[in-house]
Design a protein around this motif. Sequence first.
Motif, short mmCIF file in Angstrom:
data_model
loop_
_atom_site.label_atom_id
_atom_site.label_comp_id
_atom_site.label_asym_id
_atom_site.label_seq_id
_atom_site.Cartn_x
_atom_site.Cartn_y
_atom_site.Cartn_z
N TYR A 65 5.86 -18.43 -9.58
CA TYR A 65 7.02 -19.32 -9.56
C TYR A 65 6.79 -20.60 -10.36
CZ TYR A 65 4.82 -22.44 -6.09
OH TYR A 65 3.99 -23.33 -5.44
N CYS A 108 3.09 -12.92 -6.22
CA CYS A 108 3.31 -12.62 -4.81
C CYS A 108 4.33 -11.49 -4.63
CB CYS A 108 3.80 -13.87 -4.07
SG CYS A 108 2.58 -15.20 -4.02
N TYR A 109 4.07 -10.66 -3.66
CA TYR A 109 4.97 -9.54 -3.34
C TYR A 109 5.87 -9.97 -2.18
CZ TYR A 109 6.48 -4.97 -1.64
OH TYR A 109 7.23 -3.91 -1.23
N SER A 117 7.69 -5.61 -7.39
CA SER A 117 7.56 -4.63 -6.31
C SER A 117 6.63 -3.47 -6.67
CB SER A 117 8.94 -4.07 -5.94
OG SER A 117 9.56 -3.48 -7.07
N GLU A 127 8.34 -11.31 -4.21
CA GLU A 127 9.06 -12.26 -5.06
C GLU A 127 8.83 -12.02 -6.55
OE1 GLU A 127 7.73 -14.61 -1.35
OE2 GLU A 127 7.00 -12.97 -2.62
N ASP A 128 7.59 -11.69 -6.92
CA ASP A 128 7.25 -11.57 -8.34
C ASP A 128 7.20 -10.13 -8.83
OD1 ASP A 128 6.90 -14.35 -8.79
OD2 ASP A 128 4.96 -14.25 -7.79
#
Length: 222
Positions: free
Chosen positions: A208, A174-175, A180, A177-178
């Motif tokens: 996550y 996910c962008y 850029s 969080e994981d």
Amino acid sequence: STLFPYTTLFRSMMLYDRNGAPVRTIGSWRDITAERRQLEDLADQARRDPLTGLFNQSATSELIDPLLRTGAKRGVGALLVIDIDDFKGVNDTFGHLAGDELLSNVARSLEEALASDDAIVARIGGDEFVALLDGDVTEANIRNLAHFIHERFKKPWVLKKGDVFCNASIGVACYPEDGSTAEELLNKADQAMYQIKKSGGSGICFGYELLPAGSARGADQD
């Protein structure tokens, strides 16, 4: 433009009198619409996987990074890596032509599943596909999508040499969080996908949910 959907090449030259004053302009024009379309088609082909028609690996980062920069304002987006479980078994049992047929069928199904999400779908090599969801997508949305994909994999894939049953492992990053960048998101989603694969396949794992090496599985399997 809409009114003039053509491309022309125009050349002109100014003529002057003996005193250096401009007298008139002469010129010529040529319709190069077909040439331009041919160049655009060639450029598009270079970005496509010849087997499935999806975007290829080299085009993935080129397409994803600009969308991430746009998405930075919204803080949303997710990248999925989808890998066919035991694809080697299909090749070994039915042959490589059947494997290619399966890849093409899977590509069409992924395009159909993701059409309403306006996603970018690509084949980045072998039996591995990527989908970028650009928009206000939630974890619940992604899990529902993964469930839809897994339900399709529970049905037989009808090939010329017979019906094939296989599953899919899905890793999600996910962008922002994981990661850029496209590279960071691909790495995280790939790690998540392999965690599911090592746990038996046919499941989904988010970035996550990645566990330290040697830990028990911590993701959902269908």
